[in-house]
Design a protein around this motif. Structure first.
Motif, short mmCIF file in Angstrom:
data_model
loop_
_atom_site.label_atom_id
_atom_site.label_comp_id
_atom_site.label_asym_id
_atom_site.label_seq_id
_atom_site.Cartn_x
_atom_site.Cartn_y
_atom_site.Cartn_z
N PHE A 44 7.14 -23.47 -5.83
CA PHE A 44 7.83 -23.97 -4.64
C PHE A 44 8.29 -25.41 -4.84
O PHE A 44 9.38 -25.80 -4.40
CB PHE A 44 6.93 -23.87 -3.41
CG PHE A 44 6.66 -22.46 -2.96
CD1 PHE A 44 7.64 -21.49 -3.03
CD2 PHE A 44 5.42 -22.10 -2.43
CE1 PHE A 44 7.41 -20.19 -2.61
CE2 PHE A 44 5.17 -20.80 -2.01
CZ PHE A 44 6.17 -19.84 -2.10
N TYR A 49 10.77 -27.56 -2.64
CA TYR A 49 9.99 -27.57 -1.40
C TYR A 49 8.69 -28.34 -1.63
O TYR A 49 7.64 -27.77 -1.91
CB TYR A 49 9.71 -26.14 -0.94
CG TYR A 49 10.97 -25.38 -0.62
CD1 TYR A 49 11.67 -25.62 0.55
CD2 TYR A 49 11.49 -24.47 -1.53
CE1 TYR A 49 12.85 -24.95 0.82
CE2 TYR A 49 12.67 -23.79 -1.26
CZ TYR A 49 13.34 -24.04 -0.09
OH TYR A 49 14.51 -23.39 0.18
N LEU A 57 1.37 -23.90 2.78
CA LEU A 57 2.24 -22.77 2.46
C LEU A 57 1.66 -21.93 1.32
O LEU A 57 1.66 -20.70 1.38
CB LEU A 57 3.62 -23.31 2.07
CG LEU A 57 4.73 -22.32 1.78
CD1 LEU A 57 5.15 -21.58 3.04
CD2 LEU A 57 5.94 -23.04 1.18
N THR A 61 0.09 -18.08 1.91
CA THR A 61 0.75 -16.97 1.21
C THR A 61 -0.22 -16.28 0.26
O THR A 61 -0.23 -15.05 0.14
CB THR A 61 1.99 -17.49 0.45
OG1 THR A 61 2.85 -18.19 1.37
CG2 THR A 61 2.77 -16.34 -0.16
N ARG A 213 10.31 -25.33 4.02
CA ARG A 213 9.80 -23.98 3.77
C ARG A 213 10.88 -23.12 3.11
O ARG A 213 12.07 -23.21 3.45
CB ARG A 213 9.32 -23.33 5.07
CG ARG A 213 10.39 -23.11 6.11
CD ARG A 213 9.80 -22.66 7.43
NE ARG A 213 10.85 -22.30 8.37
CZ ARG A 213 10.73 -22.39 9.69
NH1 ARG A 213 9.60 -22.83 10.22
NH2 ARG A 213 11.73 -22.05 10.47
N THR A 217 10.20 -17.34 5.64
CA THR A 217 8.83 -17.80 5.86
C THR A 217 8.49 -17.72 7.34
O THR A 217 9.26 -18.18 8.17
CB THR A 217 8.66 -19.26 5.37
OG1 THR A 217 8.90 -19.32 3.97
CG2 THR A 217 7.26 -19.76 5.64
N VAL A 221 3.42 -18.47 5.93
CA VAL A 221 3.38 -17.34 5.01
C VAL A 221 4.80 -17.01 4.54
O VAL A 221 5.66 -16.68 5.36
CB VAL A 221 2.75 -16.09 5.66
CG1 VAL A 221 2.76 -14.92 4.68
CG2 VAL A 221 1.33 -16.39 6.12
N ASN A 222 5.04 -17.13 3.22
CA ASN A 222 6.35 -16.78 2.68
C ASN A 222 6.37 -15.28 2.36
O ASN A 222 5.61 -14.81 1.51
CB ASN A 222 6.65 -17.59 1.42
CG ASN A 222 8.01 -17.25 0.86
OD1 ASN A 222 8.11 -16.62 -0.18
ND2 ASN A 222 9.08 -17.65 1.55
#
Length: 274
Positions: A44, A49, A57, A61, A213, A217, A221-222
């Motif tokens: 990420f 990100y 995040l 995830t 994000r 997402t 949670v992605n």
């Protein structure tokens, strides 16, 4: 960068991450989360990100994937009669409470603090994997009463702060209290479900700024990472299991312990700004 190109880059990175996590989980008996969290962090961050809630995040995830993988694992182990349901019933409520407290704590902490915690705890797990002895014991039976009331929330709390399931803390804990290793691994899969379900529900309500994000997402949670990693781990985990039965996994476990320690040290270095 066009969103379609960004999604294509995410897809490539996550396919590799999911495949590696699945093989290591099957080969070494370690939870995928211990690999997924640092892998998500670097993926990420590479994609741009790197906000103040990046670790949340990654943790959320990772825990979302653990719901599926742990549930699948505990059902498979239960068919072989390997799950100790007495331990699960006794320890489950405390673990769930610890997981909820862990979500509240993780939601309030900055990425740098969570990185530092992951680094320190990762080194502890790496040291145990590399140096631990199967004959080490703290007792003949799993603790009950006040000791269980103190230890069970700690398992849930620390697991959420690292974005991992029940294996990394649960298996050593049960082994130290004389639970046979196969029963400990099977029961720890149940710990993973108890940890992941309430924590993910909490993370779904965490507000992350849109610019920090990745696409698709919800809360922290992605969904892209979740779907790809779950699919890949289901494909590659059996490969790891086959490899484990065809070779001595003890030297590999020590190599992984070194790798995990280096990853944890790097996380700690970044958290301290070096």
């Amino acid at each position: 960068m066009p969103e379609t190109l960004l999604l294509a880059q995410m897809l490539g990175l996550l396919l590799v991450i999911g495949a590696l996590a699945g093989v290591l989980a099957g080969l070494l008996g370690v939870g995928g989360g211990i690999v997924l969290v640092p892998a998500f962090f670097y993926a990420f961050q590479t994609l741009g990100y790197g906000g103040p809630q990046l670790m949340q995040l990654c943790l959320a995830t990772s825990l979302a994937t653990i719901i599926v993988t742990s549930l699948r694992s505990v059902l498979a182990h239960n068919k072989k009669g390997a799950v100790d349901w007495d331990i699960l019933r006794g320890w489950g409520p405390g673990i769930a409470i610890g997981a909820i407290i862990g979500v509240l704590a993780a939601s309030a902490l900055r990425t740098e603090t969570l990185q530092a915690l992951f680094g320190v705890l990762g080194m502890v797990i790496g040291a145990y994997l590399g140096l631990g002895k199967s004959e080490w014991r703290l007792g003949d039976t799993m603790p009950k009463g006040l000791r269980r009331a103190a230890l069970s929330p700690s398992v849930g709390f620390l697991s959420v702060l690292m974005g991992i399931g029940g294996g990394s803390f649960g298996v050593p804990l049960m082994s130290l209290f004389n639970t046979p290793i196969h029963r400990a691994v099977a029961t720890a899969a149940g710990f993973g479900v108890i940890i992941a379900v309430p924590s993910v529900l909490g993370f779904l309500f965490l507000d992350i700024a849109p610019e920090h994000r990745p696409p698709l997402t919800i809360g922290a949670v992605n969904l892209v990472a979740f779907c790809i990693v779950v699919a890949m781990t289901m494909i590659t985990a059996p490969w790891g299991v086959k490899l484990a039965h065809s070779m001595d996994s003890k030297p590999l476990k020590r190599v992984f312990a070194v790798f995990l320690t280096l990853v944890a040290l790097n996380m700690l270095r970044k958290a301290l700004g070096f």
